[in-house]
Design a protein around this motif. Structure first.
Motif, PDB file in Angstrom:
ATOM      1  N   ASP A  61     -49.273 -51.261 -22.406  1.00 51.88           N
ATOM      2  CA  ASP A  61     -50.398 -50.495 -22.968  1.00 51.88           C
ATOM      3  C   ASP A  61     -50.612 -49.088 -22.417  1.00 51.88           C
ATOM      4  N   MET A  62     -49.557 -48.442 -21.922  1.00 50.39           N
ATOM      5  CA  MET A  62     -49.733 -47.039 -21.556  1.00 50.39           C
ATOM      6  C   MET A  62     -49.842 -46.246 -22.862  1.00 50.39           C
ATOM      7  N   PRO A  63     -50.851 -45.388 -22.973  1.00 49.41           N
ATOM      8  CA  PRO A  63     -51.012 -44.598 -24.199  1.00 49.41           C
ATOM      9  C   PRO A  63     -49.832 -43.652 -24.422  1.00 49.41           C
ATOM     10  N   ILE A  64     -49.554 -43.368 -25.692  1.00 46.20           N
ATOM     11  CA  ILE A  64     -48.433 -42.497 -26.050  1.00 46.20           C
ATOM     12  C   ILE A  64     -48.562 -41.132 -25.372  1.00 46.20           C
ATOM     13  N   ALA A  65     -49.750 -40.573 -25.332  1.00 46.30           N
ATOM     14  CA  ALA A  65     -49.925 -39.251 -24.704  1.00 46.30           C
ATOM     15  C   ALA A  65     -49.516 -39.290 -23.233  1.00 46.30           C
ATOM     16  N   ARG A  66     -49.888 -40.353 -22.544  1.00 47.62           N
ATOM     17  CA  ARG A  66     -49.524 -40.477 -21.124  1.00 47.62           C
ATOM     18  C   ARG A  66     -48.022 -40.711 -20.986  1.00 47.62           C
ATOM     19  N   LEU A  67     -47.446 -41.480 -21.911  1.00 45.34           N
ATOM     20  CA  LEU A  67     -45.993 -41.684 -21.908  1.00 45.34           C
ATOM     21  C   LEU A  67     -45.257 -40.359 -22.092  1.00 45.34           C
ATOM     22  N   ARG A  68     -45.781 -39.533 -22.982  1.00 41.94           N
ATOM     23  CA  ARG A  68     -45.160 -38.227 -23.226  1.00 41.94           C
ATOM     24  C   ARG A  68     -45.196 -37.387 -21.954  1.00 41.94           C
ATOM     25  N   GLU A  69     -46.340 -37.386 -21.275  1.00 34.80           N
ATOM     26  CA  GLU A  69     -46.460 -36.644 -20.012  1.00 34.80           C
ATOM     27  C   GLU A  69     -45.445 -37.152 -18.994  1.00 34.80           C
ATOM     28  N   PHE A  70     -45.323 -38.475 -18.914  1.00 34.74           N
ATOM     29  CA  PHE A  70     -44.384 -39.060 -17.959  1.00 34.74           C
ATOM     30  C   PHE A  70     -42.952 -38.664 -18.305  1.00 34.74           C
ATOM     31  N   ALA A  71     -42.589 -38.747 -19.572  1.00 37.07           N
ATOM     32  CA  ALA A  71     -41.239 -38.378 -20.000  1.00 37.07           C
ATOM     33  C   ALA A  71     -40.951 -36.911 -19.689  1.00 37.07           C
ATOM     34  N   GLU A  72     -41.966 -36.060 -19.854  1.00 39.21           N
ATOM     35  CA  GLU A  72     -41.789 -34.640 -19.522  1.00 39.21           C
ATOM     36  C   GLU A  72     -41.549 -34.466 -18.026  1.00 39.21           C
ATOM     37  N   LEU A  73     -42.245 -35.233 -17.217  1.00 42.47           N
ATOM     38  CA  LEU A  73     -42.020 -35.175 -15.773  1.00 42.47           C
ATOM     39  C   LEU A  73     -40.588 -35.568 -15.432  1.00 42.47           C
ATOM     40  N   VAL A  74     -40.098 -36.618 -16.070  1.00 43.92           N
ATOM     41  CA  VAL A  74     -38.717 -37.056 -15.830  1.00 43.92           C
ATOM     42  C   VAL A  74     -37.746 -35.941 -16.196  1.00 43.92           C
ATOM     43  N   ARG A  75     -37.974 -35.330 -17.333  1.00 41.47           N
ATOM     44  CA  ARG A  75     -37.071 -34.248 -17.775  1.00 41.47           C
ATOM     45  C   ARG A  75     -37.155 -33.020 -16.887  1.00 41.47           C
ATOM     46  N   ASP A  76     -38.308 -32.818 -16.246  1.00 38.55           N
ATOM     47  CA  ASP A  76     -38.489 -31.629 -15.407  1.00 38.55           C
ATOM     48  C   ASP A  76     -37.744 -31.704 -14.082  1.00 38.55           C
ATOM     49  N   GLY A  77     -37.263 -32.874 -13.714  1.00 39.06           N
ATOM     50  CA  GLY A  77     -36.429 -32.964 -12.518  1.00 39.06           C
ATOM     51  C   GLY A  77     -37.074 -33.686 -11.353  1.00 39.06           C
ATOM     52  N   ASP A  78     -36.289 -33.779 -10.291  1.00 36.57           N
ATOM     53  CA  ASP A  78     -36.678 -34.569  -9.122  1.00 36.57           C
ATOM     54  C   ASP A  78     -37.910 -34.043  -8.387  1.00 36.57           C
ATOM     55  N   HIS A  79     -38.228 -32.772  -8.535  1.00 39.23           N
ATOM     56  CA  HIS A  79     -39.407 -32.253  -7.833  1.00 39.23           C
ATOM     57  C   HIS A  79     -40.698 -32.874  -8.367  1.00 39.23           C
ATOM     58  N   THR A  80     -40.631 -33.579  -9.503  1.00 37.20           N
ATOM     59  CA  THR A  80     -41.816 -34.229 -10.079  1.00 37.20           C
ATOM     60  C   THR A  80     -41.956 -35.693  -9.647  1.00 37.20           C
ATOM     61  N   VAL A  81     -41.065 -36.165  -8.807  1.00 40.78           N
ATOM     62  CA  VAL A  81     -41.105 -37.577  -8.398  1.00 40.78           C
ATOM     63  C   VAL A  81     -42.465 -37.960  -7.799  1.00 40.78           C
ATOM     64  N   PRO A  82     -43.068 -37.146  -6.916  1.00 45.05           N
ATOM     65  CA  PRO A  82     -44.387 -37.546  -6.391  1.00 45.05           C
ATOM     66  C   PRO A  82     -45.437 -37.727  -7.504  1.00 45.05           C
ATOM     67  N   THR A  83     -45.416 -36.872  -8.495  1.00 46.22           N
ATOM     68  CA  THR A  83     -46.353 -36.993  -9.610  1.00 46.22           C
ATOM     69  C   THR A  83     -46.045 -38.236 -10.432  1.00 46.22           C
ATOM     70  N   ARG A  84     -44.762 -38.527 -10.616  1.00 46.85           N
ATOM     71  CA  ARG A  84     -44.380 -39.739 -11.352  1.00 46.85           C
ATOM     72  C   ARG A  84     -44.884 -40.986 -10.629  1.00 46.85           C
ATOM     73  N   VAL A  85     -44.763 -40.977  -9.302  1.00 46.57           N
ATOM     74  CA  VAL A  85     -45.266 -42.111  -8.520  1.00 46.57           C
ATOM     75  C   VAL A  85     -46.766 -42.268  -8.762  1.00 46.57           C
ATOM     76  N   ASP A  86     -47.501 -41.156  -8.758  1.00 45.99           N
ATOM     77  CA  ASP A  86     -48.949 -41.203  -9.003  1.00 45.99           C
ATOM     78  C   ASP A  86     -49.253 -41.812 -10.376  1.00 45.99           C
ATOM     79  N   VAL A  87     -48.528 -41.366 -11.386  1.00 44.98           N
ATOM     80  CA  VAL A  87     -48.739 -41.872 -12.744  1.00 44.98           C
ATOM     81  C   VAL A  87     -48.485 -43.379 -12.796  1.00 44.98           C
TER      82      VAL A  87
END
Length: 131
Positions: A61-87
């Motif tokens: 049940d993660m909302p599509i908008a939040r999924l999109r944000e997460f996918a963008e973080l993945v595409r942005d590279g490893d420097h976003t790993v801390p933010t991905r962990v938070d999400v």
């Protein structure tokens, strides 16, 4: 792992329709899908791995908008790993809360089942007495 996967292979692997797969593409949950020399869409191994996680998050049940944000973080590279962990931690906390809520509701349902079984048992005993 193969270098590329067809839409049919990906949809079969994840048990989703081709329409759902296209929807995920349109919503920005996957990188821009490559096209082969024939012009047909093809997915890289990384696309498939991301889709596996996207399906897991969507199925919980993660909302599509939040999924999109997460996918963008993945595409942005490893420097976003801390933010991905938070999400993921935020989602995990919401999921834990939801599971607790579902367990409480399941307990209420089970209580009602036992109550109704008791009612049926009483009726059965009354019927036996009248015979």
């Amino acid at each position: 792992m193969a270098d590329y996967y067809t839409p049919g292979e990906v949809s079969e692997r994840f048990g989703m329709s081709l329409d759902t797969l296209r929807y995920y593409e349109r919503e920005g949950l996957l990188t821009e899908v490559e096209r082969g020399p024939s012009g047909h869409r093809r997915y890289r191994g990384g696309d498939v791995e991301l889709l596996d996680l996207v399906r897991c998050l969507r199925d919980t049940d993660m909302p599509i908008a939040r999924l999109r944000e997460f996918a963008e973080l993945v595409r942005d590279g490893d420097h976003t790993v801390p933010t991905r962990v938070d999400v993921l931690e935020e989602h995990d906390a919401r999921l834990t809360e939801r599971i607790g809520e579902l367990r409480r509701r399941q307990d209420a349902i089970r209580h009602k089942i036992e109550y109704y079984k008791g009612v049926l048992a009483e009726r059965g005993a009354e019927l036996e007495e009248t015979r």
